[in-house]
Design a protein around this motif. Structure first.
Motif, PDB file in Angstrom:
ATOM      1  N   VAL A 176       3.219   6.539  -2.035  1.00  9.79           N
ATOM      2  CA  VAL A 176       4.373   7.291  -2.204  1.00  9.79           C
ATOM      3  C   VAL A 176       4.556   7.773  -3.736  1.00  9.79           C
ATOM      4  N   ASN A 177       4.336   6.892  -4.718  1.00 14.81           N
ATOM      5  CA  ASN A 177       4.527   7.404  -6.004  1.00 14.81           C
ATOM      6  C   ASN A 177       2.941   8.021  -6.395  1.00 14.81           C
ATOM      7  N   ILE A 178       1.894   7.603  -6.172  1.00 11.45           N
ATOM      8  CA  ILE A 178       0.781   8.338  -6.504  1.00 11.45           C
ATOM      9  C   ILE A 178       0.656   9.884  -5.895  1.00 11.45           C
ATOM     10  N   SER A 179       1.358   9.975  -4.775  1.00 12.58           N
ATOM     11  CA  SER A 179       1.319  11.398  -4.101  1.00 12.58           C
ATOM     12  C   SER A 179       2.281  12.339  -5.058  1.00 12.58           C
ATOM     13  N   GLY A 189      -1.875  -5.000  -0.786  1.00 15.96           N
ATOM     14  CA  GLY A 189      -2.106  -3.797  -0.519  1.00 15.96           C
ATOM     15  C   GLY A 189      -1.871  -2.634  -1.616  1.00 15.96           C
ATOM     16  N   LEU A 190      -0.922  -3.204  -2.527  1.00 14.59           N
ATOM     17  CA  LEU A 190      -1.043  -2.367  -3.677  1.00 14.59           C
ATOM     18  C   LEU A 190      -1.898  -2.001  -4.643  1.00 14.59           C
ATOM     19  N   ARG A 191      -2.838  -3.088  -4.567  1.00 15.72           N
ATOM     20  CA  ARG A 191      -4.206  -2.784  -5.343  1.00 15.72           C
ATOM     21  C   ARG A 191      -4.926  -2.076  -4.709  1.00 15.72           C
ATOM     22  N   ALA A 192      -5.284  -2.190  -3.187  1.00 17.64           N
ATOM     23  CA  ALA A 192      -6.022  -1.379  -2.435  1.00 17.64           C
ATOM     24  C   ALA A 192      -5.623   0.202  -2.833  1.00 17.64           C
ATOM     25  N   TYR A 250       0.673  -1.318  -0.202  1.00 17.18           N
ATOM     26  CA  TYR A 250       0.095  -0.171   0.020  1.00 17.18           C
ATOM     27  C   TYR A 250       0.756   1.223   0.000  1.00 17.18           C
ATOM     28  N   LYS A 251       1.965   1.299   0.888  1.00 12.70           N
ATOM     29  CA  LYS A 251       2.867   2.467   0.843  1.00 12.70           C
ATOM     30  C   LYS A 251       3.528   2.611  -0.342  1.00 12.70           C
ATOM     31  N   LEU A 310       0.846   5.118  14.173  1.00  9.32           N
ATOM     32  CA  LEU A 310       1.128   3.784  13.363  1.00  9.32           C
ATOM     33  C   LEU A 310       0.851   4.168  12.074  1.00  9.32           C
ATOM     34  N   GLN A 311      -0.497   4.386  11.881  1.00 10.73           N
ATOM     35  CA  GLN A 311      -1.419   4.588  10.651  1.00 10.73           C
ATOM     36  C   GLN A 311      -0.721   5.418   9.667  1.00 10.73           C
ATOM     37  N   ARG A 312      -0.097   6.469  10.060  1.00  7.57           N
ATOM     38  CA  ARG A 312       0.666   7.319   9.436  1.00  7.57           C
ATOM     39  C   ARG A 312       1.935   7.022   8.975  1.00  7.57           C
ATOM     40  N   GLN A 313       2.588   6.407   9.702  1.00  9.50           N
ATOM     41  CA  GLN A 313       3.890   5.568   9.208  1.00  9.50           C
ATOM     42  C   GLN A 313       3.584   4.335   8.181  1.00  9.50           C
ATOM     43  N   LEU A 314       2.600   3.735   8.637  1.00  9.70           N
ATOM     44  CA  LEU A 314       2.857   2.365   7.687  1.00  9.70           C
ATOM     45  C   LEU A 314       1.613   2.386   6.756  1.00  9.70           C
ATOM     46  N   GLU A 315       0.683   3.332   6.618  1.00  7.74           N
ATOM     47  CA  GLU A 315      -0.264   3.400   5.667  1.00  7.74           C
ATOM     48  C   GLU A 315      -0.746   4.711   5.194  1.00  7.74           C
ATOM     49  N   PRO A 316       0.263   5.583   4.817  1.00  9.90           N
ATOM     50  CA  PRO A 316       0.126   6.860   4.477  1.00  9.90           C
ATOM     51  C   PRO A 316      -0.967   7.082   3.327  1.00  9.90           C
TER      52      PRO A 316
END
Length: 352
Positions: A74-77, A110-113, A69-70, A214-220
């Motif tokens: 980070v690329n979509i951002s 995670g990538l697909r989500a 997911y992350k 944790l959410q901000r670090q693991l799932e931005p």
């Protein structure tokens, strides 16, 4: 299941067989030597990030699903940071024999989500072996009208400086994870000294009340919602980038490329309550965390002063300062009105 049982092409088919294109610009995706994309009337935006195990992530405390997911976000951002729309993703992975098919299934889950959240097509990539741990390379492709693209070089004197969301939470989440990891390894070492060969006792990390960190670090999350709101109210930023390496570093990038200075006010920095509590608990200066922490993946942007009324009512946008002439320097104004030059103290992967 061992990856060797499927082989490279079997693994690719296993992970991507049900991926269907969502965008008109995706003419042909996974399954041939190249993806085929079509952008007749748009500018094409391309960004790429490489994530290395032990440098950018630690599998002691990030799951493969969160990592997938992350890696995408980070690329979509980066596409959103150019005021563009992300459309396609190319995924390349190098991995060792310690990983299983199930590990890769979790990564792709995670990538697909992340891709489904922002309507992005996975259109190809590569897989290979590695002797040095997991390596991930993601390329994101987006589109924008020529007149809509926002660069870092467009900030002008008197422009307002804005950030989205809050700052420093991802960094404090990392500090929390590293602290609990150290506690775990200390327990393991002490156990091995005293009771070598016996099962390890259960270890429960102390994350209570720190879930947001944790959410901000693991799932931005990339801030495409803010881009949509700015378009709705008719605001085009003059300069913009996402906050990956720390606010101080990103501000100085904009100032340098725009040939301007800035004044940022400490009292205006948006900081979540959990971030402040965690910084105090770890005896760290919360402003330093907010200015230099990195991995927030919020948007930093400037707008003309005349757009103040348009942005002031948008939830999630915070005015933190303004652009000045270059000769006035880049300054942080503290709560007691002292002035300090901004220093780029954020993440630098090649710094000794």
């Amino acid at each position: 299941m061992e990856i060797a049982k499927l082989g490279e092409f079997g693994l690719i088919d296993h992970l991507t067989k049900d991926i269907k294109p969502r965008n008109e610009s995706t003419r042909y995706g996974i399954g041939d030597d190249c993806a085929v994309l079509h952008y007749p009337d748009k500018e094409v935006l391309v960004t790429s990030d490489m994530l290395m195990e032990g440098i950018h992530f630690d599998l002691t405390y990030i799951s493969m699903q969160h990592l997938g997911y992350k890696s995408a976000m980070v690329n979509i951002s980066d596409i959103f940071a150019m005021n563009g729309t992300p459309r396609q993703l190319i995924v390349s992975i190098a991995l060792s024999k310690r990983f299983t098919v199930e590990d890769l299934e979790d990564f792709y889950r995670g990538l697909r989500a992340a891709c489904e959240k922002w309507n992005v097509d996975i259109v190809g990539g590569d897989t290979t072996s590695s002797y040095t741990g997991l390596a991930i390379s993601i390329t994101c492709i987006g589109e924008a009208d020529k007149e809509d693209i926002v660069y870092r070089k467009g900030a002008r004197d008197t422009d307002l400086i804005c950030v989205t969301g809050d700052l420093g939470a991802a960094y404090m989440g990392l500090q929390l994870l590293e602290r609990e990891k150290a506690v775990y390894y200390q327990m393991v070492n002490e156990h091995q000294k005293k009771q070598k060969g016996t099962p390890l006792p259960d270890f429960q990390p102390d994350f209570s009340g720190k879930e947001y960190l944790l959410q901000r670090q693991l799932e931005p999350d990339a801030r495409g919602d803010i881009i949509a709101r700015l378009r709705e109210v008719g605001v085009r930023p003059t300069a913009m980038m996402d906050i990956s390496d720390g606010l101080s570093s990103e501000l100085l990038h904009i100032c340098k490329q725009s040939g301007v200075g800035c004044r940022v006010f400490e009292k205006n920095l948006p900081i979540d309550y959990q971030t402040a509590v965690m910084a105090e608990e770890m005896n760290m200066n919360v402003t330093t965390c907010a200015m230099n922490g990195g991995e927030d993946y919020e948007l930093l942007f400037t707008v003309p002063i005349g757009d103040h009324e348009k942005i002031q009512d948008i939830d999630g946008i915070h005015l933190i300062g303004h652009i000045t002439k270059q000769e006035l320097g880049s300054i942080l104004v503290t709560r007691d009105n002292q002035e300090f030059p901004l220093q780029a103290q954020g993440w630098n992967p090649l710094k000794g």
